[in-house]
Design a protein around this motif. Structure first.
Motif, PDB file in Angstrom:
ATOM      1  N   ALA A   9       0.827  -1.210   0.000  1.00 61.65           N
ATOM      2  CA  ALA A   9       0.000   0.000   0.000  1.00 61.65           C
ATOM      3  C   ALA A   9       0.863   1.263   0.000  1.00 61.65           C
ATOM      4  CB  ALA A   9      -0.936  -0.010   1.199  1.00 61.65           C
ATOM      5  N   SER A  12       1.860   2.206  -3.440  1.00 62.46           N
ATOM      6  CA  SER A  12       0.735   2.834  -4.142  1.00 62.46           C
ATOM      7  C   SER A  12       0.631   4.306  -3.771  1.00 62.46           C
ATOM      8  CB  SER A  12      -0.571   2.106  -3.805  1.00 62.46           C
ATOM      9  OG  SER A  12      -1.666   2.740  -4.418  1.00 62.46           O
ATOM     10  N   VAL A  45      -1.117   1.551 -10.733  1.00 71.46           N
ATOM     11  CA  VAL A  45      -2.259   1.845  -9.857  1.00 71.46           C
ATOM     12  C   VAL A  45      -3.109   2.987 -10.395  1.00 71.46           C
ATOM     13  CG1 VAL A  45      -1.092   0.959  -7.805  1.00 71.46           C
ATOM     14  CG2 VAL A  45      -0.882   3.389  -8.398  1.00 71.46           C
ATOM     15  N   ASP A  69      -3.204  -6.928  -8.594  1.00 75.38           N
ATOM     16  CA  ASP A  69      -3.360  -6.087  -7.401  1.00 75.38           C
ATOM     17  C   ASP A  69      -3.321  -4.610  -7.774  1.00 75.38           C
ATOM     18  OD1 ASP A  69      -3.526  -8.331  -5.793  1.00 75.38           O
ATOM     19  OD2 ASP A  69      -1.384  -8.338  -5.321  1.00 75.38           O
ATOM     20  N   SER A  70      -2.371  -4.237  -8.607  1.00 73.90           N
ATOM     21  CA  SER A  70      -2.291  -2.840  -9.037  1.00 73.90           C
ATOM     22  C   SER A  70      -3.514  -2.459  -9.860  1.00 73.90           C
ATOM     23  CB  SER A  70      -1.021  -2.613  -9.870  1.00 73.90           C
ATOM     24  OG  SER A  70       0.135  -2.776  -9.087  1.00 73.90           O
ATOM     25  N   VAL A  73      -6.486  -1.606  -7.728  1.00 71.48           N
ATOM     26  CA  VAL A  73      -6.374  -0.266  -7.151  1.00 71.48           C
ATOM     27  C   VAL A  73      -6.747   0.782  -8.194  1.00 71.48           C
ATOM     28  CG1 VAL A  73      -4.799   1.433  -6.151  1.00 71.48           C
ATOM     29  CG2 VAL A  73      -4.633  -0.967  -5.475  1.00 71.48           C
ATOM     30  N   GLU A  76     -10.468   1.013  -8.851  1.00 72.53           N
ATOM     31  CA  GLU A  76     -11.188   1.667  -7.754  1.00 72.53           C
ATOM     32  C   GLU A  76     -10.951   3.169  -7.757  1.00 72.53           C
ATOM     33  OE1 GLU A  76     -11.432   1.536  -2.852  1.00 72.53           O
ATOM     34  OE2 GLU A  76     -10.325  -0.011  -3.948  1.00 72.53           O
ATOM     35  N   ARG A  77      -9.745   3.569  -8.131  1.00 69.06           N
ATOM     36  CA  ARG A  77      -9.364   4.977  -8.028  1.00 69.06           C
ATOM     37  C   ARG A  77      -9.842   5.796  -9.220  1.00 69.06           C
ATOM     38  NH1 ARG A  77      -3.946   4.606  -6.680  1.00 69.06           N
ATOM     39  NH2 ARG A  77      -4.521   4.950  -4.515  1.00 69.06           N
TER      40      ARG A  77
END
Length: 254
Positions: A9, A12, A45, A69-70, A73, A76-77
């Motif tokens: 995190a 990120s 990300v 995983d990236s 993110v 979502e962002r």
């Protein structure tokens, strides 16, 4: 390919701090025409995606990323309606040719950046452009000078799977990869106490945090001892002036 900075995190957060601090420097001239299709290769990300989508609201972006995983993110962002995300490897990605390609802070992590550029050339329409932005850790200088800080930075250069000094190589790489019409411009960040936002956003939260993030890997690899590394980080955080150069290349496929 191992991403030396990892996917925690904090990394990120660092990527977003970096993107925020450098928006004007790197992206004031990154604009795509309405209706154009743009491939963002290696979106991570979504730190750069946010700016791309905002600068060109009438262009359509396809942003691909290898790390799930990236990508999660980023999804979502980034809520812009002109962005579509896909999990994909740029070396095997298949799609109809795009009008433009954008690549930022990706080639430095690849063992064969030439092969990546050749692959991306094949995803670009004739006459389309590719924009490549990379840093160059060898361009770092600061005051007061610190041998310990230099040693800590060198740990990242040695640990990175690709080329941490790739910025200076963009022109010959792109020309060799089939982009004879290539233009490169240096984008220098200069920081002193009169620019507190950059002291915080770039010197501390971007560059120093990036070096600090490889501490355990550097110690495990025997590249440096703990006291020397920690002194280097302390010296970086205390710099009175700090400079770093990014390189931005724009090339046209003939």
């Amino acid at each position: 390919m191992a991403y030396v900075h990892g996917y925690a995190a904090r990394e990120s957060e660092r990527l977003n701090d970096q993107a925020g601090a450098l928006v004007e420097l790197l992206h004031h001239d990154t604009v795509y025409p309405a209706g154009s299709r743009v491939l963002e290769a290696g979106c991570g990300v979504g730190a750069q995606t946010i700016t791309l989508a905002a600068n060109s609201p009438d262009a359509q972006f396809t942003s691909i990323e290898l790390s799930p995983d990236s990508l999660a993110v980023a999804q979502e962002r980034v809520t812009a309606p002109n962005v579509t995300f896909e999990q994909a490897d740029l070396f095997t990605y298949e799609a109809e040719p795009f009008d433009h390609v954008f690549v930022c802070f990706v080639l430095e992590h690849l063992r064969d950046p030439y092969a990546a550029l050749r692959r991306l050339r094949g995803l670009l329409k004739p006459g389309g452009t590719i924009t490549v932005i990379e840093g160059d850790h060898g361009s770092t200088y600061f005051h007061p000078e610190s041998a310990a800080a230099d040693d800590a930075i060198d740990c990242l250069v040695k640990l990175q799977s690709g080329d941490a000094k790739i910025g200076r190589r963009l022109y010959p790489l792109l020309v060799e990869a089939g982009f004879p019409d290539t233009r490169v411009s240096p984008r220098m960040v200069y920081v002193d106490a009169s620019k507190p936002d950059l002291v915080d956003g770039f010197t501390l939260k971007t560059f120093t945090a990036m070096i600090e993030g490889v501490r355990e890997a550097a110690l495990t690899a025997g590249l440096i001892d703990a006291d020397r590394f920690d002194q280097g980080i302390s010296d970086l955080a205390a710099t009175e002036t700090f400079s770093y150069t990014f390189f931005k290349a724009v090339a046209t496929r003939g």
